[in-house]
Every structure is written in structure tokens, then in C-alpha cells.
Design a protein around this motif. Structure first.
Motif, PDB file in Angstrom:
ATOM      1  N   ASP A   1      -4.077   8.233  60.671  1.00 49.62           N
ATOM      2  CA  ASP A   1      -4.959   8.819  59.584  1.00 49.62           C
ATOM      3  C   ASP A   1      -5.958   9.799  60.066  1.00 49.62           C
ATOM      4  OD1 ASP A   1      -5.760   8.880  57.040  1.00 49.62           O
ATOM      5  OD2 ASP A   1      -7.452   7.373  57.255  1.00 49.62           O
TER       6      ASP A   1
ATOM      7  N   SER B   1      -7.722  13.358  60.503  1.00 50.41           N
ATOM      8  CA  SER B   1      -8.194  14.460  60.032  1.00 50.41           C
ATOM      9  C   SER B   1      -8.857  15.619  60.911  1.00 50.41           C
ATOM     10  CB  SER B   1      -9.264  14.175  58.806  1.00 50.41           C
ATOM     11  OG  SER B   1      -8.867  13.228  58.051  1.00 50.41           O
TER      12      SER B   1
ATOM     13  N   ARG C   1     -11.335  19.055  61.049  1.00 48.95           N
ATOM     14  CA  ARG C   1     -12.027  20.180  60.652  1.00 48.95           C
ATOM     15  C   ARG C   1     -12.329  21.542  61.564  1.00 48.95           C
ATOM     16  NH1 ARG C   1     -14.881  19.250  55.783  1.00 48.95           N
ATOM     17  NH2 ARG C   1     -16.239  21.109  56.313  1.00 48.95           N
TER      18      ARG C   1
ATOM     19  N   GLN D   1     -11.621  21.718  56.044  1.00 51.80           N
ATOM     20  CA  GLN D   1     -10.860  20.606  56.523  1.00 51.80           C
ATOM     21  C   GLN D   1      -9.518  21.220  56.350  1.00 51.80           C
ATOM     22  OE1 GLN D   1     -12.588  17.800  56.497  1.00 51.80           O
ATOM     23  NE2 GLN D   1     -10.714  16.406  57.137  1.00 51.80           N
TER      24      GLN D   1
ATOM     25  N   LEU E   1      -6.750  19.106  58.407  1.00 49.46           N
ATOM     26  CA  LEU E   1      -5.705  18.087  58.153  1.00 49.46           C
ATOM     27  C   LEU E   1      -6.488  16.812  57.356  1.00 49.46           C
ATOM     28  CD1 LEU E   1      -4.135  17.650  61.623  1.00 49.46           C
ATOM     29  CD2 LEU E   1      -3.253  18.851  59.715  1.00 49.46           C
ATOM     30  N   HIS E   2      -5.701  16.321  56.608  1.00 52.94           N
ATOM     31  CA  HIS E   2      -6.223  15.263  55.719  1.00 52.94           C
ATOM     32  C   HIS E   2      -5.457  13.998  55.874  1.00 52.94           C
ATOM     33  CE1 HIS E   2      -8.182  18.701  53.130  1.00 52.94           C
ATOM     34  NE2 HIS E   2      -7.069  19.051  53.519  1.00 52.94           N
ATOM     35  N   GLY E   3      -6.033  13.201  56.748  1.00 48.53           N
ATOM     36  CA  GLY E   3      -5.357  11.893  56.700  1.00 48.53           C
ATOM     37  C   GLY E   3      -3.911  11.748  57.307  1.00 48.53           C
TER      38      GLY E   3
ATOM     39  N   THR F   1      -1.774  19.828  63.928  1.00 48.76           N
ATOM     40  CA  THR F   1      -1.140  18.454  64.093  1.00 48.76           C
ATOM     41  C   THR F   1      -0.746  18.258  65.607  1.00 48.76           C
ATOM     42  OG1 THR F   1      -0.779  18.098  61.785  1.00 48.76           O
ATOM     43  CG2 THR F   1       0.402  16.662  63.610  1.00 48.76           C
TER      44      THR F   1
ATOM     45  N   PRO G   1      -9.751  14.733  66.656  1.00 49.90           N
ATOM     46  CA  PRO G   1     -10.023  14.606  65.233  1.00 49.90           C
ATOM     47  C   PRO G   1     -11.447  14.149  64.841  1.00 49.90           C
ATOM     48  CG  PRO G   1      -7.859  13.449  66.104  1.00 49.90           C
ATOM     49  CD  PRO G   1      -8.868  13.913  67.248  1.00 49.90           C
TER      50      PRO G   1
ATOM     51  N   ARG H   1      -1.449  18.148  54.638  1.00 49.85           N
ATOM     52  CA  ARG H   1      -0.840  16.677  54.291  1.00 49.85           C
ATOM     53  C   ARG H   1       0.667  16.473  54.618  1.00 49.85           C
ATOM     54  NH1 ARG H   1      -4.991  17.477  50.687  1.00 49.85           N
ATOM     55  NH2 ARG H   1      -6.558  15.624  50.423  1.00 49.85           N
TER      56      ARG H   1
END
Length: 263
Positions: A6, A8, A10, A15, A17-19, A43, A53, A219
Motif C-alpha cells: 500500500d 504512496s 508524493r 501524488q 503513486l496511490h496505494g 514504483t 514512500p 495505480r
């Protein structure tokens, strides 16, 4: 195993990456694919420890990478970035030996032997005395991979798997050397290590990857074996254009026909 839980990220107040959650198992090649700006490189940087993260956690063989010293992390994974700029006139052997220094094993005679073996593996035998800046882009890319192979020379060490994290490893290479590098990565997995690679060539990805992680807008939108995620519907949803995914009869490997793409 490398496990992102999970996470994330910034960057510059945005933002990116989201989870994101993914597992990259030893003995397998995990390919991250998606359109430009989808978060693939971010990632990879997060799971390598280059980026921290803003939320979530990354572990390697069960250990939180945030708890590892840089030299400890360097013994567990090697990273091939998308591009590397070198300002000073280093020879090819000097560049490759930087991987040995990162792994704490830069002894002269043994180090030169290991560097030469890595150069031979990427089809650059005899290049050790040449200056890095004199090489083509594809040759420089293979020198950098040789450096990573020196750092992580054994896929398994002290009973634990090790990992190669590769960002577009074949982007500047001709077909022959694309296959050379992908087969090296495949062999690293067969010998007990793990590989995570950001890829753009979907047909090479289909040929060599065990798991494909498809990203869009920071995502993960699909994941699984190539035959499960490389479908007409998924390709249109991820890349925003219609493409035909077919199967080679002899090997049952999906392939994408760009000639059929429509916007």
C-alpha cells in the motif's frame, strides 16, 4: 520476496503513486508496464529504496528496507536506472568495478576477473580498456548492467535470494542484445534470484515475464500471467487505444500487433 504494501509517493507536491501493492517473488520475473507517466519508474525507485514512500512499507526478504543501511541494501539488490550520466573519463572496467565496490568486494585481481566475466555476459568482452564516453548508447547501457551484475553476482547468498531491479533494460538495444539481456535476467531467476523490470516492449514482456503488473495514473489496474492480462480489453483500458492481442500457435504466448492499433 520483495513486497510493497500500500505504498504512496508524493513528488513536488503531486501524488504520483496511490496505494500500490505488489509482490515480486524469487525465481520469477515481474514486469511493470503501462503508458508514460503511469508511475512505473517511481514504483521501481520506491521498492529499491531510492525513494521513501509517504505511506506504506517495502520489505525485502521480510526486512523493512527503511531499517537497512545502504551497504546492507546493496548486498540484497542491484539497480539498473533508466539512464546514467558519467561526467569523468572512466574506462569501462572502472565503471563495472563500481559494482564490486558497492558490494564490498573490490579486490584487484579477483575484481578484474569478475568485471571481465560480467562484460562477457553482456557481450562486451574486450571493451574493458575503452572509455565509457566513446561507446554507443546501447553499449553504455550494457556496461551499466555489467556493473549491476558485479554487485549482485550470485542470485542467492547466505541462503537468501537477491534481486535485480531493471528500469527499461533493453530500451537502447538491438534485437540480438535485447534477447541477450532478457535471457540473462531469465537465467538469474532460474538460479533462484528475482527480477523486477520496467518494460515497454510488450512482446518481449510476454515472452520472458512470469507476472505482468499493468499501471495507469499511479495505480495498478491489472496483474497476472501474460496470457491473463494481455487481452484486447485490458490493452485498450490501459493504453487508450484498441489493439489486437493474438497467440502464437506453437508456444501459446500472447503477442500484440501494433499495426492493428486504432485511437
Amino acid at each position: 520476496m520483495i513486497r510493497a504494501s500500500d505504498i504512496s509517493v508524493r513528488l513536488a507536491g503531486r501524488q504520483v503513486l496511490h496505494g500500490v501493492s505488489l509482490d515480486a517473488a524469487p525465481g520469477a520475473m515481474t514486469a511493470i508496464v503501462g503508458p508514460n507517466g503511469s508511475g512505473k519508474t517511481t514504483t521501481l525507485k520506491a521498492i529499491s529504496g531510492e525513494l521513501t514512500p509517504s505511506a506504506g512499507k517495502v520489505t525485502i526478504n521480510g526486512r523493512d528496507i527503511a531499517s537497512l543501511k545502504p551497504w546492507e541494501l546493496a548486498l540484497k539488490r542491484g539497480v539498473l536506472p533508466q539512464s546514467t550520466g558519467i561526467s569523468f573519463p572512466f574506462t569501462v572496467r572502472e565503471i563495472v568495478r563500481l559494482g564490486l565496490e558497492a558490494a564490498g568486494s573490490g579486490k584487484a585481481v579477483a575484481g578484474d576477473r569478475t568485471a571481465d566475466e560480467a562484460l562477457e555476459a553482456v557481450d562486451l568482452a574486450g571493451f574493458s580498456g575503452r572509455f565509457y564516453q566513446e561507446l554507443s548508447g546501447g553499449e553504455q547501457q550494457r556496461v551499466q548492467l555489467a556493473r549491476v551484475l558485479c554487485q549482485i553476482s550470485a542470485p542467492v547468498a547466505d541462503g537468501e535470494p537477491r534481486y535485480l531491479l531493471l528500469d527499461e533494460p533493453v530500451s537502447s538495444l538491438d534485437i540480438r542484445h535485447q534477447l541477450t539481456i532478457m535471457r540473462l535476467a531469465r537465467q538469474f531467476c532460474a538460479d533462484g534470484g528475482g527480477v523486477v523490470a520496467v518494460m515497454h516492449d510488450l512482446n518481449l514482456t510476454s515472452m520472458f515475464a512470469d507476472q505482468i503488473v499493468m499501471m495507469k495514473a499511479g495505480r495498478i489496474r491489472a496483474r497476472g500471467a501474460p496470457k491473463d492480462v494481455l487481452t484486447d480489453e485490458t490493452m485498450e483500458a490501459i493504453f487508450g487505444c484498441r489493439m489486437r492481442v493474438s497467440v502464437a500457435p506453437a508456444q501459446d504466448i500472447p503477442f500484440v500487433l501494433p499495426q492493428s492499433a486504432t485511437m
